[in-house]
Enzyme design. Structure first.
Site, PDB file in Angstrom:
ATOM      1  N   CYS A 129      19.572 -41.538  22.921  1.00 10.43           N
ATOM      2  CA  CYS A 129      20.478 -40.484  22.430  1.00 10.43           C
ATOM      3  C   CYS A 129      21.857 -40.563  23.096  1.00 10.43           C
ATOM      4  CB  CYS A 129      19.868 -39.116  22.668  1.00 10.43           C
ATOM      5  SG  CYS A 129      18.232 -38.948  21.937  1.00 10.43           S
ATOM      6  N   HIS A 270      25.112 -33.840  23.140  1.00 12.48           N
ATOM      7  CA  HIS A 270      24.059 -34.356  22.270  1.00 12.48           C
ATOM      8  C   HIS A 270      23.238 -33.180  21.756  1.00 12.48           C
ATOM      9  CE1 HIS A 270      20.565 -36.216  20.735  1.00 12.48           C
ATOM     10  NE2 HIS A 270      19.819 -36.010  21.796  1.00 12.48           N
ATOM     11  N   ASN A 301      17.615 -33.190  15.787  1.00 16.03           N
ATOM     12  CA  ASN A 301      18.077 -34.129  16.823  1.00 16.03           C
ATOM     13  C   ASN A 301      18.096 -35.535  16.227  1.00 16.03           C
ATOM     14  OD1 ASN A 301      18.070 -36.039  18.921  1.00 16.03           O
ATOM     15  ND2 ASN A 301      16.979 -34.699  20.333  1.00 16.03           N
TER      16      ASN A 301
END
Ligand SMILES: CC(C)(COP(=O)(O)OP(=O)(O)OC[C@H]1O[C@@H](n2cnc3c(N)ncnc32)[C@H](O)[C@@H]1OP(=O)(O)O)[C@@H](O)C(=O)NCCC(=O)NCCS
Length: 349
Positions: A129, A270, A301
């Site tokens: 990520c 993020h 996500n």
């Protein structure tokens, strides 16, 4: 006397010129996820802030529009348009992903060709990520080093291919999408020094549960009963690391850029989990006027794609403007993180 080797000379400053994203067509509300994990819309919203996410449809082939290649190509095309640049002006493509499930060729090389580039440097970055911010730093360094004038940076994921719909930790969190920016030279600084790091002792916190060899050994033994590889996460360990360690990472990025939280217009962490975002906003004492990206509510996500998607959300609907000062911070599998202070780019129409 050995021959003298010339040094390339690049731009003093860099910036993100234009941003383009691709969000898959299919919207998946929590009600479609809850059955196999015995959960509820209320539990998911309270624990993660997610109301819905986008899942890619169709095949994984490079001609399929919602494959890793297809979504990355479309986001790249839109980033070029927002930057008023043609494909032949791009000197390199850096693509961050963890879900292009072939070891070669790089997705970046295929996307470059799809976009009409020829003989253009292209490679992939694997940093979970944190991937987009790792790629952004590399792109900025290339422009500064004088080895490319413009670099296309792409973050793309099709995590649904690695998602076990019965996994209570992961099934409601991860999703699909792509985002891209073009990095180029600038009169003033638009991409601050990167703060980055990793901790390989914590690989078990988020990982693919089996590699190709283990998978094929299982296929040989169990045939069609073999389980395909899935992403697995120790949710509590990740939450603890993110909510505590990342304060230092954010402060490091701010210090390196000589900017304080009071100077920020926008915070784009993020989009892991809105509770992690809230915890960071609290510990960093972000002033109330700082716009905080909350794209996770509708996008889930999306790992390496989440920061460009979240930039798109704050620019399109969240009250942020191109040129605003923003702190980006990517973090996840590795465990790894990367972040920098930037000026926000233009968006495609
Ligand atoms: C995944 C996460 C939401 C789970 O929340 P949690 O509070 O740690 O969950 P726990 O595993 O401790 O379980 C707490 C309770 O919720 C229940 N629960 C766990 N998952 C559930 C689910 N999906 N739906 C409903 N209930 C669930 C458990 O059974 C437990 O119930 P109990 O108290 O009656 O025993 C949380 O750990 C988290 O947000 N982690 C960070 C994840 C993240 O951001 N990842 C991205 C990194 S890039």
């Amino acid at each position: 006397m050995p021959a003298r080797i010339d040094t390339a000379v690049g731009a003093a400053h860099t910036q993100m010129l234009g941003l383009g994203v691709y969000r898959p067509e299919r919207i998946v509300p929590n009600s479609e996820i809850v059955g196999p994990i015995d959960s509820s819309d209320e539990w998911i919203q309270t624990r993660s802030g997610i109301r819905a996410r986008r899942f890619a449809s169709g095949g994984r082939g490079s001609a399929d529009p919602e494959s890793v290649i297809g979504m990355a190509t479309e986001a790249g095309r839109r980033a070029l348009a927002a930057s008023n640049l043609d494909a032949d002006q791009i000197g390199a493509v850096v693509l961050a992903t963890s879900s292009q499930m072939v070891l070669g060729p790089s997705a970046g090389a295929v996307v470059a060709t799809n976009l009409g580039m020829s003989d253009t440097a292209a490679f992939d970055v694997s940093a979970g990520c944190a991937g987009f911010c790792y790629a952004l730093a590399n792109a900025s360094h290339m422009v500064r080093a004088g080895i490319a004038q413009y670099v296309l940076v792409i973050g793309v994921e099709r995590l649904t291919d690695l998602l076990d719909p019965t996994d209570r930790s992961c099934a409601f969190i991860f999703a699909d999408g792509a985002g891209a920016v073009v990095v180029g030279p600038s009169e003033e600084e638009g991409i601050g020094p990167v703060a980055w790091g990793s901790d390989g002792s914590q690989t078990a916190a988020i990982k693919q549960d089996k590699d190709f060899q283990e998978f094929f050994a299982e296929v040989a033994e169990k045939g069609a009963e073999a389980g395909r590889p899935f992403i697995r996460m120790q949710g509590t360990a990740v939450f603890r690391w993110a909510a505590t360690f990342l304060e230092k990472a954010c402060r490091d990025a701010l210090d390196k850029a000589g900017v304080s939280a009071e100077d920020l217009d926008v915070f784009v962490p993020h989009q892991a989990n809105s509770r992690i975002t809230d915890a960071l906003v609290r510990v960093l004492k972000m002033p109330e006027n700082v716009v905080v990206a909350k794209d996770i509510a509708e996008a889930g996500n999306t790992s390496a794609a989440s920061i460009p998607l979240a930039m798109d959300q704050v620019l399109r609907t969240g009250g942020a403007q191109p040129g605003d000062t923003a702190l980006l911070m990517g973090f996840g599998a590795g465990l790894a993180y990367a972040g920098q202070v930037v000026r926000l780019p233009r968006i495609a129409e």
